[in-house]
Design a protein around this motif. Structure first.
Motif, mmCIF file in Angstrom:
data_model
loop_
_atom_site.group_PDB
_atom_site.id
_atom_site.type_symbol
_atom_site.label_atom_id
_atom_site.label_comp_id
_atom_site.label_asym_id
_atom_site.label_seq_id
_atom_site.Cartn_x
_atom_site.Cartn_y
_atom_site.Cartn_z
ATOM 1 N N ASP A 14 0.725 -1.076 0.221
ATOM 2 C CA ASP A 14 0.138 0.399 0.129
ATOM 3 C C ASP A 14 0.746 1.270 -0.058
ATOM 4 O OD1 ASP A 14 -2.181 1.710 2.448
ATOM 5 O OD2 ASP A 14 -2.055 1.618 0.202
ATOM 6 N N GLN A 15 1.751 1.182 0.543
ATOM 7 C CA GLN A 15 2.660 2.666 1.487
ATOM 8 C C GLN A 15 3.730 3.187 0.042
ATOM 9 O OE1 GLN A 15 1.290 4.556 3.640
ATOM 10 N NE2 GLN A 15 -0.309 3.734 3.430
ATOM 11 N N VAL A 16 4.448 1.027 0.034
ATOM 12 C CA VAL A 16 5.370 2.014 -1.308
ATOM 13 C C VAL A 16 6.096 1.245 -2.257
ATOM 14 C CG1 VAL A 16 8.128 1.455 -0.667
ATOM 15 C CG2 VAL A 16 6.922 1.622 1.209
ATOM 16 N N PHE A 17 5.052 0.214 -2.527
ATOM 17 C CA PHE A 17 4.608 -0.499 -4.045
ATOM 18 C C PHE A 17 3.646 -0.911 -4.218
ATOM 19 C CE2 PHE A 17 9.545 -1.734 -3.472
ATOM 20 C CZ PHE A 17 9.828 -2.200 -2.449
ATOM 21 N N PRO A 18 2.562 0.069 -4.368
ATOM 22 C CA PRO A 18 1.636 0.473 -4.899
ATOM 23 C C PRO A 18 1.209 -0.478 -6.413
ATOM 24 C CG PRO A 18 1.811 2.313 -4.885
ATOM 25 C CD PRO A 18 3.276 1.844 -4.215
ATOM 26 N N GLN A 19 2.279 -0.729 -6.954
ATOM 27 C CA GLN A 19 1.663 -0.997 -8.243
ATOM 28 C C GLN A 19 2.040 -2.275 -8.429
ATOM 29 O OE1 GLN A 19 4.626 0.489 -6.443
ATOM 30 N NE2 GLN A 19 6.865 -0.027 -7.213
ATOM 31 N N VAL A 20 2.513 -2.930 -7.173
ATOM 32 C CA VAL A 20 2.516 -4.329 -6.980
ATOM 33 C C VAL A 20 0.720 -5.145 -7.056
ATOM 34 C CG1 VAL A 20 2.756 -6.521 -5.103
ATOM 35 C CG2 VAL A 20 4.377 -5.167 -5.998
ATOM 36 N N SER B 421 -0.810 9.168 3.645
ATOM 37 C CA SER B 421 -0.244 10.486 2.965
ATOM 38 C C SER B 421 0.160 11.290 2.986
ATOM 39 C CB SER B 421 -1.744 11.226 2.225
ATOM 40 O OG SER B 421 -2.732 10.964 3.069
ATOM 41 N N LEU B 422 0.320 11.699 4.112
ATOM 42 C CA LEU B 422 1.508 12.834 5.022
ATOM 43 C C LEU B 422 2.324 12.004 4.990
ATOM 44 C CD1 LEU B 422 -0.465 13.959 8.076
ATOM 45 C CD2 LEU B 422 0.154 15.190 5.644
ATOM 46 N N GLY B 423 2.681 10.585 5.240
ATOM 47 C CA GLY B 423 4.072 9.649 5.308
ATOM 48 C C GLY B 423 5.066 10.142 4.087
ATOM 49 N N SER B 424 4.287 10.393 3.199
ATOM 50 C CA SER B 424 5.708 10.183 2.045
ATOM 51 C C SER B 424 6.413 11.507 1.969
ATOM 52 C CB SER B 424 4.645 10.300 0.490
ATOM 53 O OG SER B 424 3.659 11.634 0.368
ATOM 54 N N LEU B 425 5.733 12.509 2.232
ATOM 55 C CA LEU B 425 6.632 13.516 2.930
ATOM 56 C C LEU B 425 7.460 13.231 4.419
ATOM 57 C CD1 LEU B 425 3.972 15.889 3.400
ATOM 58 C CD2 LEU B 425 4.832 16.344 1.673
ATOM 59 N N PHE B 426 7.567 12.886 4.840
ATOM 60 C CA PHE B 426 8.056 12.392 6.068
ATOM 61 C C PHE B 426 9.393 10.812 6.315
ATOM 62 C CE2 PHE B 426 7.260 15.817 9.324
ATOM 63 C CZ PHE B 426 5.562 15.500 9.119
ATOM 64 N N PHE B 427 9.158 9.770 4.915
ATOM 65 C CA PHE B 427 9.858 8.923 4.990
ATOM 66 C C PHE B 427 11.127 9.239 4.965
ATOM 67 C CE2 PHE B 427 9.021 4.633 4.210
ATOM 68 C CZ PHE B 427 10.113 4.747 3.228
ATOM 69 N N PRO B 428 11.591 10.048 3.886
ATOM 70 C CA PRO B 428 13.090 10.608 3.377
ATOM 71 C C PRO B 428 13.806 10.762 5.069
ATOM 72 C CG PRO B 428 11.647 11.445 2.045
ATOM 73 C CD PRO B 428 10.800 11.573 3.239
ATOM 74 N N LEU B 429 12.875 11.787 6.064
ATOM 75 C CA LEU B 429 13.678 12.251 6.670
ATOM 76 C C LEU B 429 13.448 10.568 7.739
ATOM 77 C CD1 LEU B 429 10.911 15.020 8.081
ATOM 78 C CD2 LEU B 429 13.669 15.160 6.971
ATOM 79 N N GLU B 447 12.127 4.503 -2.893
ATOM 80 C CA GLU B 447 11.308 6.090 -2.811
ATOM 81 C C GLU B 447 9.289 5.355 -2.235
ATOM 82 O OE1 GLU B 447 13.561 8.181 -4.484
ATOM 83 O OE2 GLU B 447 12.156 8.461 -4.931
ATOM 84 N N PRO B 448 9.323 6.493 -1.542
ATOM 85 C CA PRO B 448 8.103 6.461 -1.362
ATOM 86 C C PRO B 448 7.251 6.006 -2.294
ATOM 87 C CG PRO B 448 9.282 8.535 -0.740
ATOM 88 C CD PRO B 448 9.728 8.081 -1.298
ATOM 89 N N ALA B 449 6.069 5.915 -2.675
ATOM 90 C CA ALA B 449 4.984 5.981 -3.490
ATOM 91 C C ALA B 449 4.499 7.159 -3.939
ATOM 92 C CB ALA B 449 3.759 5.131 -3.548
ATOM 93 N N HIS B 450 3.857 7.369 -4.800
ATOM 94 C CA HIS B 450 3.639 9.191 -5.659
ATOM 95 C C HIS B 450 1.663 9.072 -4.902
ATOM 96 C CE1 HIS B 450 7.467 10.660 -7.172
ATOM 97 N NE2 HIS B 450 6.627 9.375 -8.070
ATOM 98 N N GLN B 451 1.572 7.448 -5.105
ATOM 99 C CA GLN B 451 0.294 7.535 -3.901
ATOM 100 C C GLN B 451 0.182 6.082 -4.290
ATOM 101 O OE1 GLN B 451 -2.914 6.681 -8.052
ATOM 102 N NE2 GLN B 451 -2.979 8.275 -6.938
ATOM 103 N N SER B 452 -1.232 6.028 -2.458
ATOM 104 C CA SER B 452 -0.498 4.772 -1.878
ATOM 105 C C SER B 452 -1.780 3.481 -2.783
ATOM 106 C CB SER B 452 -1.047 5.138 -0.733
ATOM 107 O OG SER B 452 -2.436 5.276 -1.271
ATOM 108 N N PHE B 453 -2.021 2.625 -2.633
ATOM 109 C CA PHE B 453 -2.267 1.347 -3.594
ATOM 110 C C PHE B 453 -4.091 2.363 -3.249
ATOM 111 C CE2 PHE B 453 -3.569 -2.318 -5.745
ATOM 112 C CZ PHE B 453 -4.924 -2.010 -5.446
#
Lengths: 241, 464, 217
Positions: A14-20, B421-429, B447-453
């Motif tokens: 969900d968070q890192v590999f949504p493409q899966v 959705s906020l997480g992708s902001l903090f992920f690199p930190l 890399e954090p995903a641009h959008q979650s599933f």
């Protein structure tokens, strides 16, 4: 007539590999399934369980049981999450007979993705095309708890253009182990490097697994070493045309 | 005691050591696989199930079988000495040696004796205990402890051995392994013939026979137990099996699991001093039955299966962590997965207990354990005990807080989605912070995903 | 309280049992699982030979007891040997040979002789085909050190003594302790791989082992 399945994407997909998740959806729809995605889903509780926090694991597991209570087929793109649900929910609820009964009712409905394709959809050829030499990593929980070994290989054998070259240490752990990789990073990294050395010997440009956490672990160390190898989930390969 | 991070890093970074460990364990892995596969041994899984059942039954009735063992040992003319601690065992031997004016004894390989620092205790009172197993002999000279349960000198090369022999015995520098072995044979032969006391371990204790079983390849255990007038065996109380016939299960598993040998060169079934009419053999036999904390493990119904272990070493050989950090980075004499589960049980659990966490829970150990100890399950149980200790001591643990928080988030889907959705902001930190810094040091980060599933699904499907 | 009482008490407390209680259930297997292959016994001798040679031993098969001495003559040239008191050795003419010392009754004499000898000659109580194993029970007829101290060991085996495997041995000898203080299963030469996993034979026990199988006893 389309059959209905529910997707538990797992928190890492969900968070890192949504493409899966996207790839699995595509493949299942291609095979004529109607895919449901219960929005309230979050996690299976494995990280908490493995780290020694059974109360927190139970909290998360109860939520899972509720979300998927009515799902006939729960498709999971992860060997370790599948195993958590179908093997270890019973461990964490062993002293709670009521929930345990729910768990036992749930267990036969949980399907790791490749196993679902082979045993329920009963297909080996999903019409995929992927050119290149690949190698397959046997993720630990899938291999040892779910006994998944030949299945993914059967599916890969039917992918047009794909050549599978086995590494000599396919069954060795990639070194992720959740918080293990955080607590013992030097050992975790060394374990991954052992796998990668073996992968390089196969000449494969792609490593495939049914567990995204393993792929994340391997890709991280591959990129650190600057090697031209990529990692893909089995679903992504099967979705390729 | 915290994990020996520096030493672990050193071990991982030492290419010579890594090669030595990897080659040796690879060989043991392959040899085992050759003799337990379905073609060669179709009933291998049945044997494992039987072994587990026999051990379970024996451990759960340990007092009964100990008393049976004791009465049979005595009936065959031997003596049984119960020892609560290693000190008691050593004191018994010291006392016996003193009464006979003996200053040297020969000893065959026994991890139990390592566990209780047997040699050191004796040497502190001027009683020399000569290790006669080649690997143990080398380690004794080098003042090192075993690197592996079955292959103690796994980490040493022939050059290391040559140096040890030169430094400690004044031998000429000899790097040919066969010659090193013959040299040791010559030195130790004298000891066997001179010694009045021989000490051995025991792989199994047989209740219905009052006997011990010793499994070896070199012949030093046979010599230690047959040449001297007195034979002393030291064994943990958990080594019991009920009947001699149960050896059909255990002997078919031990050698295969340890070294890939259906039977080792010598398997000795010894039941006391020589009988009337027997020409050689000891006149006296003493069986020292050691507790040293085993009854503590026994008291835990979930974890007492740790006592089923027959010390084959297969779990070590297959453990990817052992194969990287090596035997000396474990805090106790028992290394590998078995060491990881029994060490905290023997030594007690504190908030610093790290060993159960030094595992990726891959399960390779459980797959090869001949007695089917559920090692990963016990590792998780031990982790739970550590976190519980921390909770009780209110150690202000960041990790507990994080998991608590995550559990709350994971049961409040709307919050989960919002944070994601906020997480992708903090992920690199995140990797810049504390423990994750080291994790990040080994790898390039995803890399954090641009959008979650979730978001993809929502945007594609509208609301469901 | 003695250490014994302490330990047994601790065990009972740990198991929550009362003293003197028999096992909670009967043995997990009503009879131990013994697996004896149903092969033609006539093949055992050959199988034994194969396994023995795989271990690095030398296997010689002779027709009868009269053929034993000629078979081992070469091995004994310029060598000293000790032999056990096994009647079968006498029957084969071994104990009569000039370079063979036998009929030991004193332990110290035996030990000294074995330490000095080049070869130890014994019979066997049983042999196990599946693993190429000698089974020797210590007795007046067979001392322990003869097959152990000299650097070479010759075992003269009557064919009738060959069993299928360890399981069959345990079915015939369910409690070795009833008969002897020492039953040893000898499977090939003494060996070690302690240094760099390189195999070396003849560490403490004999490095050279010979099995002379006698078809007609």
């Amino acid at each position: 007539m389309s059959k209905s399945v529910s997707l538990f994407v797992t928190c890492i997909v969900d968070q890192v590999f949504p493409q899966v998740g996207i790839a699995i959806t595509e493949v299942l729809e291609r095979l004529g399934y109607q895919v449901h995605f219960p929005k309230a889903q979050t996690c299976c509780g494995q990280p908490a369980f493995n780290s020694g926090y059974p109360d927190e694991a139970r909290t998360i597991a109860r939520h899972f049981l509720e979300v998927f209570r009515d799902s006939e087929y729960i498709i999971v793109p992860s060997g370790s999450c599948s195993a958590m649900i179908s093997h270890h929910f019973a461990d964490i609820f062993e002293h709670d007979p009521k929930v345990l009964a729910e768990v036992h009712a749930l267990e036969p409905r949980v399907w790791e993705f490749s196993r679902f394709l082979l045993e329920v959809a009963k297909v080996e050829d999903v019409g995929a095309r992927f050119n290149g030499v690949v190698t397959y990593h046997d993720s630990c929980h899938a291999l040892r708890e779910l006994r998944i070994k030949a299945g993914p290989r059967k599916l890969l054998a039917k992918v047009q253009g794909l050549t599978l070259a086995e590494m000599d240490v396919a069954e060795e752990c990639c070194g992720f182990g959740g918080t293990f990789s955080v607590k013992f990073p030097e050992v975790s990294g060394a374990m991954a490097r052992t796998k990668i050395d073996s992968i390089q010997k196969t000449g494969a440009s792609t490593v495939i697994s049914i567990d995204s956490s393993c792929l994340m672990q391997l890709q991280g160390v591959i990129d650190r070493a600057g090697l031209p190898i990529r990692t893909l989930h089995l679903a992504e390969v099967l979705a390729s045309k | 005691m915290n994990a020996p991070e520096t030493e672990i890093q050193q071990a991982v970074d030492d290419p010579r050591l890594q090669l030595a460990i990897y080659t040796a364990t690879r060989r043991l892995i392959d040899h085992r696989a050759g003799v337990v596969n379905a073609e060669v041994l179709p009933y291998y899984q049945d044997l494992r199930n039987e072994a587990n059942a026999i051990k379970k039954h024996t451990i759960e009735n340990l007092d009964y079988y100990l008393e049976q063992l004791e009465s049979n040992v005595i009936a065959h003319g031997g003596n049984v000495v119960f020892c609560r601690t290693g000190a008691e065992a050593a004191d018994f031997v010291l006392d016996l040696a003193k009464k006979r004016g003996v200053h040297m004894l020969v000893k065959s390989k026994s991890m139990t004796s390592e566990e209780i620092h047997f040699n050191e205790r004796l040497e502190a009172h001027q009683l020399e205990a000569v290790e006669t197993d080649l690997g143990e002999y080398i380690l004794q000279l080098a003042h090192q402890r075993p690197y592996h349960i079955v292959a103690p000198a796994l980490h040493l090369t022939r050059y290391d051995v040559a140096d040890v022999f030169t430094k400690e015995l004044g031998a000429e520098n000899e790097v040919v392994i066969e010659k090193q072995t013959k040299f040791a044979r010559g030195v130790l032969r004298q000891k066997f013939l001179e010694a009045e006391i021989g000490v051995s371990g025991a792989n199994f204790l047989i209740a219905d026979s009052g006997a011990i079983v010793v499994v070896e390849n070199e012949g030093n255990a046979r010599l230690s137990t047959s040449a001297p007038k007195v034979h002393i065996a030291i064994a943990g109380i958990e080594k019991l099996i009920p009947r001699a016939q149960d050896l059909a299960v255990f002997l078919n598993l031990l050698g295969r699991s340890a070294t890939g040998q259906p039977l080792t060169s010598y398997t000795s079934f010894l039941s006391g001093p020589r009988r009337a009419g027997e020409i050689d053999g000891p006149d006296e036999f003493y069986l020292l039955l050691l507790d040293n904390g085993r009854t503590k493990l026994l008291a835990d119904p979930e974890k007492r299966q740790s006592l089923y272990c027959i010390r084959c070493g297969a779990c070590l050989n297959h453990c990817p962590v052992y194969r990287k950090i090596g035997g000396h980075n474990y805090p106790w004499v028992y290394s590998g997965p078995i060491g990881a589960i029994i060490t905290p049980q023997f030594h007690g659990i504190t908030e610093d207990t790290w060993l159960p966490f030094a595992s990726s829970l891959c399960g390779a150990c459980a797959e090869v354990c001949p007695v089917k100890i559920e090692i990963p399950k016990l590792l998780i149980k031990l982790r739970e005990e550590v976190t519980e200790v921390k909770r009780r001591q209110q150690s202000g643990d960041v990790e507990r807080f994080a998991f608590r928080l995550f559990a709350w988030i994971a049961t409040h889907p709307k919050i989960y989605l919002m944070l994601a959705s906020l997480g992708s902001l903090f992920f690199p930190l995140v990797p810049r912070i504390g423990p994750l810094k080291k994790w990040a040091s080994q790898r390039a980060l995803p890399e954090p995903a641009h959008q979650s599933f979730h978001q993809w699904w929502a945007s594609r499907r509208g609301s469901e | 309280m003695t250490a014994r009482e302490h330990i047994l008490g601790d065990i009972r407390r740990a198991l929550r049992r009362a003293a003197g209680h028999p096992p909670l259930e009967t043995a997990p297997l009503s009879t131990p699982a013994l697996r004896i292959p149903l092969t033609d016994r006539n093949l055992y001798a050959e199988l034994f030979g194969q396994k023995f040679e795989n271990l690095g031993g030398k296997f010689i098969r002779v027709r009868d007891t009269a053929a034993v001495v000629p078979a081992v003559a070469d091995l004994l040239v310029q060598k000293s040997a000790v032999a056990s008191n096994a009647p079968f050795l006498r029957k084969c003419g071994i104990t009569g040979l000039p370079q063979v010392h036998a009929a030991f009754t004193d332990r110290e004499e035996l030990k000294a002789a074995c330490a000095a000898a080049d070869i130890g000659i014994t019979s066997v109580d049983y042999a196990l085909a599946a693993t190429g194993t000698f089974v020797m029970l210590s007795s007046h007829n067979e001392a322990r050190l003869i097959s152990l101290l000299p650097p070479a060991h010759i075992a003269i085996i009557p064919r009738s003594r060959i069993l299928a495997n360890l399981d069959e041995l345990l079915s015939i000898v369910p409690r070795p302790a009833d008969q002897t203080s020492s039953m040893v299963l000898i499977t090939g030469p003494s060996r070690t791989a302690d240094i760099e996993q390189i195999l070396v034979r003849g560490v403490h026990g004999p490095g050279e082992v010979y099995a002379i199988l006698v078809d007609q006893e």
